[in-house]
Design an enzyme around this catalytic site. Structure first.
Site, PDB file in Angstrom:
ATOM      1  N   TYR A 112       0.842  -1.198   0.000  1.00 30.90           N
ATOM      2  CA  TYR A 112       0.000   0.000   0.000  1.00 30.90           C
ATOM      3  C   TYR A 112       0.888   1.264   0.000  1.00 30.90           C
ATOM      4  CZ  TYR A 112      -2.787   3.732   2.048  1.00 30.90           C
ATOM      5  OH  TYR A 112      -3.369   4.946   2.301  1.00 30.90           O
ATOM      6  N   LYS A 209     -11.192  -1.880   5.782  1.00 30.45           N
ATOM      7  CA  LYS A 209     -11.570  -2.480   4.515  1.00 30.45           C
ATOM      8  C   LYS A 209     -12.610  -3.588   4.738  1.00 30.45           C
ATOM      9  CE  LYS A 209      -8.681   0.494   2.914  1.00 30.45           C
ATOM     10  NZ  LYS A 209      -7.627   0.717   3.807  1.00 30.45           N
TER      11      LYS A 209
HETATM   12  N1  LCS Z   1      -2.627  -2.013   4.413  1.00 32.25           N
HETATM   13  C1  LCS Z   1      -3.257  -2.090   3.230  1.00 32.25           C
HETATM   14  C2  LCS Z   1      -3.099  -3.318   2.398  1.00 32.25           C
HETATM   15  C3  LCS Z   1      -4.064  -1.040   2.807  1.00 32.25           C
HETATM   16  O1  LCS Z   1      -4.693  -1.154   1.631  1.00 32.25           O
HETATM   17  C4  LCS Z   1      -4.194   0.123   3.621  1.00 32.25           C
HETATM   18  C5  LCS Z   1      -5.024   1.273   3.206  1.00 32.25           C
HETATM   19  C6  LCS Z   1      -3.493   0.159   4.841  1.00 32.25           C
HETATM   20  C7  LCS Z   1      -2.739  -0.932   5.207  1.00 32.25           C
HETATM   21  C8  LCS Z   1      -3.582   1.335   5.773  1.00 32.25           C
HETATM   22  O2  LCS Z   1      -4.800   1.303   6.433  1.00 32.25           O
HETATM   23  P1  LCS Z   1      -5.622   2.586   6.955  1.00 32.25           P
HETATM   24  O3  LCS Z   1      -4.713   3.336   7.875  1.00 32.25           O
HETATM   25  O4  LCS Z   1      -5.997   3.409   5.766  1.00 32.25           O
HETATM   26  O5  LCS Z   1      -6.784   1.973   7.672  1.00 32.25           O
HETATM   27  N2  LCS Z   1      -5.359   1.289   1.839  1.00 32.25           N
HETATM   28  C9  LCS Z   1      -5.975   2.267   1.216  1.00 32.25           C
HETATM   29  C10 LCS Z   1      -6.184   2.289  -0.182  1.00 32.25           C
HETATM   30  O6  LCS Z   1      -5.792   1.466  -0.996  1.00 32.25           O
HETATM   31  N3  LCS Z   1      -6.869   3.388  -0.491  1.00 32.25           N
HETATM   32  O7  LCS Z   1      -7.125   4.158   0.611  1.00 32.25           O
HETATM   33  C11 LCS Z   1      -6.563   3.497   1.783  1.00 32.25           C
END
Ligand code: LCS
Length: 395
Positions: A112, A209
């Site tokens: 990410y 997610k």
């Molecule tokens: N790990 C993965 C695989 C993710 O896709 C994301 C966020 C995170 C960790 C971080 O999580 P968060 O702090 O946002 O809860 N992915 C996003 C994306 O692909 N678009 O917006 C957020």
């Protein structure tokens, strides 16, 4: 009563304790309280000394947060979990638990974009090193390890390329070098992949997610194979950094867990249909979905996942320009970041979720400039495909 022989969907609905043990409430109570009273001065002192039973303050622990942690540890088959206010709080606290100044870790380079940004912007200030490598070839991981390396970080399937990393293979390398293995399991969820059973030490999630599933909560969670390591994370780092989850968001995730299996089944069924539609479309250059037999890691996917999930990516013929036009032409698909929501979400990673990557880093991570990412929702799949078809007609 909860039976060990029950399957995942049943366990996710009933939970580890089959409802609230005090009142029998099917939906757990939300303890919307920042602080908790002590019975007397000695009780307060005992709680702070770690010898008493009870709650102190919701940055340290809250009963609704505790319920979520119990259920996530149960579903990932770990000993203990720790919930956070975001996936990034979960990832950063994990790094700070495992690495000190002067130490380093090895990470897959297809991850990410926010995780990559954390590596670039925050870690150099703290003198924590990270070597990002193409983890499709495990030799790259092993070659990057040195005497100051403390752990290996992988994300599989990866955002946004859907590249897989061999979890068992990484676990073997980690064991050989006495390192921890951390797996970001956001895309697969414990329904389809259980990294702790494949040799990982810690699993992290952006619970924003699929765990939440409705696009209404930002949250993160770490699940550990060993209670000891999780205690070190909780007491040694997390409580002082303070990236805590709110009781209401913990409750939203507990509610999300009840429908995780049915939602994932529908996401996957729809994603498979959309991937097949794209694979045969004359205007599509390439489709990235591990469920397709033509995907180079289809066999690896089958060996470590029980199904393929709702995320896919594709390139349209005509590259970046045609891709942009395509995204502007969709009507049902929502142009938005995040993923794993009920709604189908479409995004151009290079200019949004992965804009922290330089052109060179995008190339190294195998993220084409024109790549389009689709988080396939749970709508009627015929409507999704009709929308994509009308968008293709416009380019
Ligand atoms: N790990 C993965 C695989 C993710 O896709 C994301 C966020 C995170 C960790 C971080 O999580 P968060 O702090 O946002 O809860 N992915 C996003 C994306 O692909 N678009 O917006 C957020």
């Amino acid at each position: 009563m909860v039976k060990k022989s029950w399957r995942f969907a049943t366990l996710a609905v009933h939970g580890s304790e089959g409802g609230d043990p005090v009142t029998g409430a099917i939906s757990p109570p939300i303890y919307q309280s920042s602080t908790f009273s002590f019975k007397n001065a000695q009780h307060g002192a005992d709680l702070f000394a770690g010898t008493g039973q009870g709650y102190i303050y919701s940055r340290l622990m809250n009963p609704t947060q505790a319920a979520l942690e119990r259920e996530m540890a149960f579903l990932e088959e770990g000993e203990e979990a720790l919930a956070f206010g975001s996936g990034m709080a979960a990832i950063s606290t994990t790094v700070f638990t495992l690495c000190r100044s002067g130490e380093n870790f090895v990470s897959a380079n297809a991850i990410y974009g926010g995780t990559h940004a954390f590596y670039l912007k925050v870690l150099p200030r703290l003198n924590i090193g990270v070597q990002e490598v193409n983890a499709a070839d495990l030799n790259h991981i092993e070659e990057a390890i040195n005497e100051r390396t403390r752990f290996i970080f992988i994300e599989t399937p990866a955002n946004p390329t859907m590249d897989l990393v061999d979890i068992r293979g990484c676990a073997e390398i980690a064991q050989r070098h006495n390192l921890k293995l951390v797996v970001d399991n956001t895309f697969a969820t414990p329904y389809y992949q259980k990294p702790l059973l494949l040799g990982a030490d810690l699993v992290v999630h952006s619970a924003t997610k699929y765990i939440g599933g409705h696009g209404d909560t930002v949250a993160g969670i770490v699940i550990g194979k060993s209670r000891e390591l999780m205690r070190e994370m909780r007491k040694g780092v997390a409580q002082d950094i303070g990236g805590v989850i709110s009781p209401f968001n913990a409750w939203l995730l507990l509610r999300g867990l009840k429908t995780l299996a049915v939602r994932m089944d529908r996401h996957t069924e729809n994603a498979m249909r959309v991937a097949q539609f794209l694979a045969f479309h004359p205007k599509v250059e390439k489709v990235y979905y591990p469920g397709l037999r033509i995907h180079p890691q289809h066999e690896l996917a089958k060996s470590q996942m029980s199904n393929f999930g709702g995320m896919l990516a594709f390139e349209v013929k005509g590259g970046l320009e045609a891709g942009r036009k395509f995204i502007d032409a969709v009507r049902l698909c929502t142009m938005a970041v995040s993923l794993g929501d009920c709604d189908t979400l479409i995004v151009h990673p290079a200019s949004t979720t992965h804009s922290s990557y330089s052109a060179e880093d995008l190339k190294k991570a195998g993220i084409p400039a024109g790549l389009i990412r689709l988080s396939v929702g749970i709508e009627d799949v015929n409507d999704i495909i009709e929308d994509l078809e009308q968008a293709f007609k416009q380019i």
